[in-house]
Motif scaffolding. Structure first.
Motif, PDB file in Angstrom:
ATOM      1  N   ASN A  54       0.848  -1.192   0.000  1.00 13.07           N
ATOM      2  CA  ASN A  54       0.000   0.000   0.000  1.00 13.07           C
ATOM      3  C   ASN A  54       0.889   1.249   0.000  1.00 13.07           C
ATOM      4  O   ASN A  54       2.107   1.158   0.111  1.00 13.07           O
ATOM      5  CB  ASN A  54      -0.946  -0.018   1.215  1.00 13.07           C
ATOM      6  N   TRP A  55       0.252   2.407  -0.128  1.00 13.65           N
ATOM      7  CA  TRP A  55       1.005   3.662  -0.180  1.00 13.65           C
ATOM      8  C   TRP A  55       1.770   3.955   1.110  1.00 13.65           C
ATOM      9  O   TRP A  55       2.916   4.396   1.057  1.00 13.65           O
ATOM     10  CB  TRP A  55       0.091   4.828  -0.544  1.00 13.65           C
ATOM     11  N   PRO A  56       1.172   3.747   2.292  1.00  8.27           N
ATOM     12  CA  PRO A  56       1.955   4.014   3.509  1.00  8.27           C
ATOM     13  C   PRO A  56       3.226   3.167   3.588  1.00  8.27           C
ATOM     14  O   PRO A  56       4.278   3.652   4.006  1.00  8.27           O
ATOM     15  CB  PRO A  56       0.982   3.661   4.647  1.00  8.27           C
ATOM     16  N   GLU A  57       3.154   1.910   3.156  1.00  4.01           N
ATOM     17  CA  GLU A  57       4.347   1.063   3.164  1.00  4.01           C
ATOM     18  C   GLU A  57       5.372   1.554   2.140  1.00  4.01           C
ATOM     19  O   GLU A  57       6.575   1.588   2.418  1.00  4.01           O
ATOM     20  CB  GLU A  57       3.950  -0.386   2.860  1.00  4.01           C
ATOM     21  N   ALA A  58       4.903   1.970   0.978  1.00  5.49           N
ATOM     22  CA  ALA A  58       5.813   2.504  -0.041  1.00  5.49           C
ATOM     23  C   ALA A  58       6.472   3.794   0.465  1.00  5.49           C
ATOM     24  O   ALA A  58       7.673   4.002   0.254  1.00  5.49           O
ATOM     25  CB  ALA A  58       5.053   2.759  -1.341  1.00  5.49           C
ATOM     26  N   ALA A  59       5.705   4.642   1.139  1.00  2.00           N
ATOM     27  CA  ALA A  59       6.262   5.882   1.690  1.00  2.00           C
ATOM     28  C   ALA A  59       7.298   5.578   2.762  1.00  2.00           C
ATOM     29  O   ALA A  59       8.350   6.220   2.821  1.00  2.00           O
ATOM     30  CB  ALA A  59       5.144   6.759   2.259  1.00  2.00           C
ATOM     31  N   ALA A  60       7.022   4.585   3.610  1.00  5.99           N
ATOM     32  CA  ALA A  60       7.977   4.218   4.660  1.00  5.99           C
ATOM     33  C   ALA A  60       9.274   3.722   4.040  1.00  5.99           C
ATOM     34  O   ALA A  60      10.368   4.060   4.504  1.00  5.99           O
ATOM     35  CB  ALA A  60       7.369   3.156   5.574  1.00  5.99           C
ATOM     36  N   ARG A  61       9.176   2.935   2.983  1.00  7.49           N
ATOM     37  CA  ARG A  61      10.375   2.448   2.311  1.00  7.49           C
ATOM     38  C   ARG A  61      11.158   3.604   1.687  1.00  7.49           C
ATOM     39  O   ARG A  61      12.384   3.655   1.772  1.00  7.49           O
ATOM     40  CB  ARG A  61      10.009   1.431   1.228  1.00  7.49           C
ATOM     41  N   ALA A  62      10.453   4.514   1.051  1.00  5.52           N
ATOM     42  CA  ALA A  62      11.118   5.662   0.434  1.00  5.52           C
ATOM     43  C   ALA A  62      11.823   6.507   1.494  1.00  5.52           C
ATOM     44  O   ALA A  62      12.968   6.939   1.296  1.00  5.52           O
ATOM     45  CB  ALA A  62      10.106   6.505  -0.341  1.00  5.52           C
ATOM     46  N   GLN A  63      11.165   6.716   2.626  1.00  2.00           N
ATOM     47  CA  GLN A  63      11.784   7.482   3.703  1.00  2.00           C
ATOM     48  C   GLN A  63      13.047   6.783   4.206  1.00  2.00           C
ATOM     49  O   GLN A  63      14.061   7.436   4.460  1.00  2.00           O
ATOM     50  CB  GLN A  63      10.804   7.667   4.865  1.00  2.00           C
ATOM     51  N   TYR A  64      12.973   5.489   4.352  1.00  2.00           N
ATOM     52  CA  TYR A  64      14.137   4.721   4.822  1.00  2.00           C
ATOM     53  C   TYR A  64      15.307   4.884   3.853  1.00  2.00           C
ATOM     54  O   TYR A  64      16.432   5.163   4.264  1.00  2.00           O
ATOM     55  CB  TYR A  64      13.749   3.245   4.982  1.00  2.00           C
ATOM     56  N   ALA A  92       3.841  11.999   5.101  1.00  2.00           N
ATOM     57  CA  ALA A  92       3.000  11.901   6.295  1.00  2.00           C
ATOM     58  C   ALA A  92       1.590  12.400   6.015  1.00  2.00           C
ATOM     59  O   ALA A  92       0.609  11.773   6.415  1.00  2.00           O
ATOM     60  CB  ALA A  92       3.628  12.679   7.447  1.00  2.00           C
ATOM     61  N   THR A  93       1.490  13.510   5.316  1.00  2.00           N
ATOM     62  CA  THR A  93       0.177  14.053   4.986  1.00  2.00           C
ATOM     63  C   THR A  93      -0.615  13.088   4.102  1.00  2.00           C
ATOM     64  O   THR A  93      -1.792  12.813   4.350  1.00  2.00           O
ATOM     65  CB  THR A  93       0.314  15.406   4.263  1.00  2.00           C
ATOM     66  N   LEU A  94       0.036  12.569   3.076  1.00  2.00           N
ATOM     67  CA  LEU A  94      -0.653  11.684   2.127  1.00  2.00           C
ATOM     68  C   LEU A  94      -1.007  10.325   2.712  1.00  2.00           C
ATOM     69  O   LEU A  94      -1.952   9.684   2.245  1.00  2.00           O
ATOM     70  CB  LEU A  94       0.205  11.508   0.873  1.00  2.00           C
ATOM     71  N   THR A  95      -0.261   9.889   3.708  1.00  2.00           N
ATOM     72  CA  THR A  95      -0.550   8.584   4.311  1.00  2.00           C
ATOM     73  C   THR A  95      -1.308   8.699   5.621  1.00  2.00           C
ATOM     74  O   THR A  95      -1.666   7.693   6.216  1.00  2.00           O
ATOM     75  CB  THR A  95       0.758   7.797   4.557  1.00  2.00           C
TER      76      THR A  95
END
Length: 105
Positions: A54-64, A92-95
């Motif tokens: 999902n998008w939150p997981e993709a965002a977490a990976r990108a942040q990492y 953070a806003t998008l997720t």
């Protein structure tokens, strides 16, 4: 220390004891670095085990990955740090999550 062992630290001069303490600290740091590298390799394997679900997981990976790159290159430029902070804030806003990363430090 076993009861029949000899405490060599008590027989060293101040300079010798300081050198011994430094060697011990250096060894402790090396061991800590080894454990950290093992934990990071395990986490990297976890993060790359499959596609994001999902998008939150993709965002977490990108942040990492962004944080790894910043740490690797020693990013200190305030403009670059601000740019990354804004990207993390956008994630953070998008997720619907709380901000993580440079702006939270």
């Amino acid at each position: 220390m076993p009861p029949d062992s000899v405490d060599l630290d008590g027989h060293r001069s101040g300079t010798e004891q300081q050198a011994t303490d430094q060697r011990r600290q250096l060894e402790a740091v090396r061991q800590d670095q080894g454990r950290l590298e093992e934990r990071q390799a395990t986490f990297d394997a976890f993060m790359s085990a499959g596609p994001a679900r999902n998008w939150p997981e993709a965002a977490a990976r990108a942040q990492y990955v962004i944080q790894l790159l910043m740490d690797s290159y020693g990013v200190r430029d305030p403009r670059q740090r601000e740019l990354v902070a804004r990207v993390f804030s956008d994630f953070a806003t998008l997720t619907g999550d709380t901000p993580k990363g440079p702006e939270a430090q």
